[in-house]
Design an enzyme around this catalytic site. Structure first.
Site, PDB file in Angstrom:
ATOM      1  N   SER A   1      39.828  34.242  50.133  1.00 54.20           N
ATOM      2  CA  SER A   1      41.024  33.828  50.888  1.00 54.20           C
ATOM      3  C   SER A   1      42.276  34.325  50.169  1.00 54.20           C
ATOM      4  O   SER A   1      43.306  34.565  50.796  1.00 54.20           O
ATOM      5  CB  SER A   1      41.067  32.303  51.014  1.00 54.20           C
ATOM      6  OG  SER A   1      39.878  31.852  51.610  1.00 54.20           O
ATOM      7  N   ARG A   2      42.208  34.470  48.849  1.00 51.23           N
ATOM      8  CA  ARG A   2      43.381  34.898  48.079  1.00 51.23           C
ATOM      9  C   ARG A   2      43.693  36.387  48.269  1.00 51.23           C
ATOM     10  O   ARG A   2      44.746  36.838  47.838  1.00 51.23           O
ATOM     11  CB  ARG A   2      43.206  34.569  46.591  1.00 51.23           C
ATOM     12  CG  ARG A   2      43.313  33.069  46.314  1.00 51.23           C
ATOM     13  CD  ARG A   2      43.329  32.758  44.834  1.00 51.23           C
ATOM     14  NE  ARG A   2      43.712  31.391  44.579  1.00 51.23           N
ATOM     15  CZ  ARG A   2      42.869  30.376  44.299  1.00 51.23           C
ATOM     16  NH1 ARG A   2      41.563  30.607  44.267  1.00 51.23           N
ATOM     17  NH2 ARG A   2      43.321  29.158  44.076  1.00 51.23           N
TER      18      ARG A   2
ATOM     19  N   GLY B   1      32.964  35.969  54.477  1.00 57.21           N
ATOM     20  CA  GLY B   1      32.149  35.429  53.376  1.00 57.21           C
ATOM     21  C   GLY B   1      31.744  33.986  53.671  1.00 57.21           C
ATOM     22  O   GLY B   1      30.565  33.611  53.536  1.00 57.21           O
ATOM     23  N   HIS B   2      32.700  33.161  54.098  1.00 63.99           N
ATOM     24  CA  HIS B   2      32.375  31.768  54.454  1.00 63.99           C
ATOM     25  C   HIS B   2      31.389  31.741  55.638  1.00 63.99           C
ATOM     26  O   HIS B   2      30.456  30.938  55.661  1.00 63.99           O
ATOM     27  CB  HIS B   2      33.630  31.018  54.899  1.00 63.99           C
ATOM     28  CG  HIS B   2      34.689  30.860  53.857  1.00 63.99           C
ATOM     29  ND1 HIS B   2      35.935  31.432  53.957  1.00 63.99           N
ATOM     30  CD2 HIS B   2      34.688  30.168  52.679  1.00 63.99           C
ATOM     31  CE1 HIS B   2      36.666  31.103  52.909  1.00 63.99           C
ATOM     32  NE2 HIS B   2      35.927  30.353  52.104  1.00 63.99           N
TER      33      HIS B   2
ATOM     34  N   GLY C   1      28.884  30.476  47.465  1.00 68.25           N
ATOM     35  CA  GLY C   1      28.886  31.934  47.309  1.00 68.25           C
ATOM     36  C   GLY C   1      28.803  32.318  45.838  1.00 68.25           C
ATOM     37  O   GLY C   1      29.398  31.658  44.985  1.00 68.25           O
TER      38      GLY C   1
ATOM     39  N   LYS D   1      30.216  34.769  44.517  1.00 66.22           N
ATOM     40  CA  LYS D   1      31.494  35.331  44.050  1.00 66.22           C
ATOM     41  C   LYS D   1      32.112  34.390  43.027  1.00 66.22           C
ATOM     42  O   LYS D   1      32.654  34.815  42.019  1.00 66.22           O
ATOM     43  CB  LYS D   1      32.426  35.522  45.252  1.00 66.22           C
ATOM     44  CG  LYS D   1      33.334  36.694  45.125  1.00 66.22           C
ATOM     45  CD  LYS D   1      34.719  36.405  44.646  1.00 66.22           C
ATOM     46  CE  LYS D   1      35.504  35.495  45.523  1.00 66.22           C
ATOM     47  NZ  LYS D   1      36.591  34.864  44.741  1.00 66.22           N
TER      48      LYS D   1
END
Ligand code: PAF
Length: 290
Positions: free
Chosen positions: A186-187, A36-37, A147, A149
């Site tokens: 990341s979580r 995503g990053h 993002g 998200k």
């Protein structure tokens, strides 16, 4: 790839690049990079001449009982991924460089920061906006990519840039998902064993609301009920599921621009996700990560 840790050096690097007429694209992150990053990096590259990626786990945006100490970190791996994706400058300041003194003055998000994530995490968005403002001052980007998200964060950063005249374009990129629908975060690393499967209830709930809307339901209460039915799955503790406009206000009738936002706890992870009804989950980017 350059790597800088000092805000002053960061600013000098950016100014030198801008003096050569280079457009700077910026991707702020807290590290533990995922696809995503890296898609945000690709997008920054398409729209600028030099890409800066920052990694800073910002203590100001974590509440006292949140996961600051456990937040995943792997700078070696992040370095490799950033370099391979063509980042020109990695900015990795430490806490003392970012906050040499206790930051008493903060950027307050106003009413858009009081609902949803802001209600669940008091002070979170003041912490986010304060660090983003400081990073903008060091990097002085022409464009910064966030993002979708983190929908509320992206909308608040857009408002901050506009209301406070930062002179930076805020670009909001589609959510990146695993092929089975889980939004990358990341979580997600907190999701072990059955929790990974249980977490699919989030994207399933969004799809269920989207489907009901496509079938003609426009009453936000009915759509919310439908979403919660699916979100209330085994091992999932829903926190909220709301239908809002792009200023985070509840809608009276759902239309194509309505955003369904939700948060839920799955095992030790607190996850968020969203969909714009008219675009649909299918318009997000789907990737295979393993
Ligand atoms: O989305 C994030 O990773 C963080 O909230 C951000 C924007 C890097 C600020 O710390």
């Amino acid at each position: 790839m350059h790597e800088l840790t000092s805000p002053q050096e960061m600013r000098a690097w950016s100014r030198a690049e801008r003096a050569r007429n280079r457009r700077i694209g910026f991707v702020p992150t807290m590290g533990f990079l995922h696809e995503g990053h890296l898609r945000l990096v690709d997008r920054a590259r398409e729209r600028s001449d030099r890409v800066v990626l920052s990694i800073f786990v910002n203590p100001l945006q974590f509440g006292p009982n949140e996961d600051l100490a456990q937040y995943p970190r792997d700078l070696e791996r992040d370095r490799r991924l950033a370099a391979a994706r063509g980042v020109d400058c990695l900015f990795v300041p430490d806490v003392a460089a970012m906050y040499p003194t206790e930051p008493l003055v903060r950027v307050h998000p106003g009413p858009m920061g009081d609902t949803l994530e802001g209600a669940a995490r008091p002070g979170h968005f003041a912490g986010v906006l304060t660090v983003v403002a400081k990073l903008f001052h060091y990097v002085e980007p022409d464009i910064a990519i966030f993002g979708r998200k983190d929908f509320q964060q992206a909308m608040l950063v857009q408002r901050m840039a506009r209301d406070l005249d930062f002179g930076v374009e805020i670009d909001v990129a589609p959510t990146v998902r695993e092929l089975d629908g889980l939004a990358l975060s990341s979580r997600n690393t907190y999701l072990k064993g059955d929790d990974r499967r249980a977490a699919l209830a989030l994207s399933r709930a969004l799809r269920a609301v989207e489907q009901a809307w496509r079938n003609g339901e426009a009453d936000p209460k009915a759509l919310q009920r439908r979403g919660l039915e699916v979100l209330r799955a085994p091992d999932v503790r829903p926190e909220y599921l709301e239908l809002v406009d792009d200023q985070l206000r509840p809608v009276a009738r759902a239309d194509a621009r309505t955003v369904v936002v939700l948060a839920a706890r799955v095992g030790p992870a607190r996850l968020i996700d969203n969909v714009v009804l008219g675009e649909g989950i299918a318009s997000d980017v789907a990737v295979r990560t393993s």
